[in-house]
Design an enzyme around this catalytic site. Structure first.
Site, PDB file in Angstrom:
ATOM      1  N   GLU A   1      54.070  51.801  36.591  1.00  0.00           N
ATOM      2  CA  GLU A   1      52.746  51.173  36.684  1.00  0.00           C
ATOM      3  C   GLU A   1      52.119  51.451  38.054  1.00  0.00           C
ATOM      4  O   GLU A   1      50.934  51.741  38.160  1.00  0.00           O
ATOM      5  CB  GLU A   1      52.927  49.665  36.449  1.00  0.00           C
ATOM      6  CG  GLU A   1      51.654  48.875  36.298  1.00  0.00           C
ATOM      7  CD  GLU A   1      51.937  47.393  36.032  1.00  0.00           C
ATOM      8  OE1 GLU A   1      53.125  47.007  35.956  1.00  0.00           O
ATOM      9  OE2 GLU A   1      50.971  46.627  35.902  1.00  0.00           O
TER      10      GLU A   1
ATOM     11  N   ASP B   1      44.159  42.392  40.441  1.00  0.00           N
ATOM     12  CA  ASP B   1      44.466  40.959  40.424  1.00  0.00           C
ATOM     13  C   ASP B   1      44.634  40.278  41.789  1.00  0.00           C
ATOM     14  O   ASP B   1      44.035  39.271  42.061  1.00  0.00           O
ATOM     15  CB  ASP B   1      45.757  40.708  39.633  1.00  0.00           C
ATOM     16  CG  ASP B   1      45.682  41.221  38.210  1.00  0.00           C
ATOM     17  OD1 ASP B   1      44.869  42.108  37.927  1.00  0.00           O
ATOM     18  OD2 ASP B   1      46.461  40.740  37.383  1.00  0.00           O
TER      19      ASP B   1
HETATM   20  C1  2M8 Z   1      46.856  43.862  35.288  1.00  0.00           C
HETATM   21  O1  2M8 Z   1      46.115  42.701  34.952  1.00  0.00           O
HETATM   22  C2  2M8 Z   1      46.536  41.769  33.932  1.00  0.00           C
HETATM   23  C3  2M8 Z   1      45.380  40.788  33.720  1.00  0.00           C
HETATM   24  O2  2M8 Z   1      44.260  41.480  33.270  1.00  0.00           O
HETATM   25  C4  2M8 Z   1      47.764  40.961  34.300  1.00  0.00           C
HETATM   26  O3  2M8 Z   1      48.099  40.902  35.476  1.00  0.00           O
HETATM   27  O4  2M8 Z   1      48.372  40.377  33.390  1.00  0.00           O
HETATM   28  C5  2M8 Z   1      45.968  44.719  36.213  1.00  0.00           C
HETATM   29  O5  2M8 Z   1      46.712  45.725  36.830  1.00  0.00           O
HETATM   30  C6  2M8 Z   1      44.793  45.322  35.423  1.00  0.00           C
HETATM   31  O6  2M8 Z   1      44.072  46.226  36.218  1.00  0.00           O
HETATM   32  C7  2M8 Z   1      45.272  46.033  34.164  1.00  0.00           C
HETATM   33  O7  2M8 Z   1      44.160  46.410  33.400  1.00  0.00           O
HETATM   34  C8  2M8 Z   1      46.196  45.131  33.328  1.00  0.00           C
HETATM   35  C9  2M8 Z   1      46.843  45.887  32.165  1.00  0.00           C
HETATM   36  O8  2M8 Z   1      47.404  47.090  32.619  1.00  0.00           O
HETATM   37  O9  2M8 Z   1      47.241  44.596  34.137  1.00  0.00           O
END
Ligand code: 2M8
Length: 442
Positions: free
Chosen positions: A415, A176
């Site tokens: 995470e 992101d």
């Molecule tokens: C994060 O991205 C999401 C949007 O897609 C968010 O910030 O809400 C990122 O770390 C992405 O790589 C990951 O797939 C997602 C869910 O873990 O979170």
């Protein structure tokens, strides 16, 4: 499935990982975390399946096949397929309103963008745990949709036949707030955001965001960046998620180096899957796959790989972890590999915890801020795979051991982790950390 014999501490850690996956299991999809991410994400499900295959290969296959339920008629597999849940997610269906432009194969709501194409990799890993007949059946169910997804990537996102697909949002990269994407994204910050910040400062913006009450805000994107990402969604929505229309807007378009590296590998795996079930990859896609391999060479300067701005065809000269994935793709010429391994294992990136997402000497580096410095277990996994592919077995082994150690150093499955002290950040029951730990311990 047989459980590897592990020392007691690691066996307990594995049990924790299994319980995290069970806790996040929603039937035949797994949410990335109980709080922050209550839906299904494309590349998360792939990494999750790579871990689940050690527990239950059929469940792992179901995780992958369930992604096809979100497939659009044009072939796109979306980055998020929304689950039936009342749990809050800040970029939910109402932000995308995709049901106004299309349907999904299974009728679920989805976002209008995609994510790194890890599906073929996950499928081959899961297939390796199955009997020949089970694998054949799994591949036959997956192949038509997966083929259409790869074809969509080229037809829709490589309109000028560069061999590189373009992304329309940093969420498609999975990283992101990585500096590369933020550099090209910030200039389109909404006017309201700029004005509010000028008059009332960042606190006023922070008060408006609703995404990260559970996680300290200095571990996430800044509010200004988050609102800019929302603005881009609005532009995409108005352009009906159609690249020809998107091209005419202010949306930044990036030939992302990590995404294309993953695509190189995915194309190879797709061929393996096809061969195994007697299918043929259409000549056009075979040609595109070759072009992607070749075009990766256009992204490198002095041994460093960068993403490229689709509109200007200029390289976005930020060194980040994305530039290390050509190793995973297997496109780094033999005579450049030592240099790249030296970079990865230098203190700029490497610590006893893993590989930082942004080099420690970069002015943007923040050790606990999302994709702006922390290390991520999926990235360590991909890079270790690349090192092994090039025969750098010691480095691969060290990286895998360090990854297990950093997870073991806290009880939770975080995470992401600080590369400075190994402390965990973000969500603490995070599925891909748990799943890939299980894979690393197998
Ligand atoms: C994060 O991205 C999401 C949007 O897609 C968010 O910030 O809400 C990122 O770390 C992405 O790589 C990951 O797939 C997602 C869910 O873990 O979170």
């Amino acid at each position: 499935m047989s459980v590897p014999s592990l020392p007691a501490e690691l066996a307990a850690l594995r049990e924790t990982a299994v319980s995290v996956l069970r806790g996040n299991d929603l039937g035949d999809i797994t949410r990335p975390s109980p709080t922050l991410y209550p839906h299904q994400w494309l590349w998360d499900s792939c990494f999750i399946a790579i871990g689940l295959r050690h527990l239950d290969p059929q469940r792992a296959a179901a995780e992958i096949l369930s992604l096809l339920r979100g497939q659009w008629p044009n072939g796109m597999i979306p980055h998020v397929i929304f689950a039936e849940t009342t749990n809050f997610y800040h970029a939910g269906p109402q932000r995308w309103r995709c049901d106004r432009v299309t349907t999904t194969a299974g009728g679920a709501q989805s976002t209008g963008v995609t994510q790194p194409p890890m599906i073929a990799e996950a499928a081959v890993r899961v297939g390796a745990m199955m009997s020949d007949s089970e694998r054949g059946e799994f591949y036959r169910r997956l192949f038509p949709g997966l083929l259409r997804f790869h074809q969509w990537l080229y037809d829709e996102r490589d309109p000028d036949d560069d061999g590189l697909v373009s992304l329309v949002h940093s969420w498609e990269s999975g990283m992101d707030n990585t500096p590369t994407w933020m550099e090209i994204t910030r200039p389109v910050a909404p006017l309201g955001v700029r004005a509010l910040r000028r008059v009332n400062g960042d606190d006023a913006l922070d008060a408006l965001r609703r995404d990260s009450k559970e996680v300290p805000s200095d571990e996430r994107l800044t509010s200004g960046d988050l609102f800019t990402l929302y603005r881009i969604v609005r532009e995409l929505r108005r352009a009906h998620y159609n690249f020809r229309e998107i091209r005419r807007t202010i949306v930044p378009l990036v030939q992302d180096v990590a995404f294309n590296a993953i695509l190189v590998r995915a194309n190879e795996h797709l061929s393996t899957i096809a061969a195994e079930i007697g299918e043929v990859i259409p000549a056009r896609l075979r040609r595109s796959a070759r072009r992607t391999r070749e075009a990766m060479g256009e992204l490198v300067v002095d041994g460093v790989y960068y993403s490229r701005d689709f509109r200007t065809r200029t390289l976005l000269r930020h060194e980040t972890i994305a530039g290390l994935l050509p190793l995973y793709a297997g496109v780094v010429p033999e005579d450049r590999v030592d240099e790249m391994v030296k970079t990865i294992t230098s203190p700029r990136y490497w610590s006893r915890f893993g590989v930082a997402s942004v080099p420690l000497d970069d002015p943007n580096f923040l050790p606990r801020c999302y994709w702006q410095g922390p290390l991520w277990v999926n990235m360590n996994w991909l890079i270790a795979d690349g090192l092994e592919r090039y025969g750098r077995l010691d480095a691969a082994e060290d990286l895998r051991r360090n990854t297990v150690d950093v997870i073991a150093s806290s009880e939770a499955m975080f995470e992401y982790y600080s590369p400075l002290d190994g402390s965990g950040a973000g969500s603490n029951r995070f599925s891909w950390t748990a799943a890939l730990l299980i894979d690393l311990l197998a």
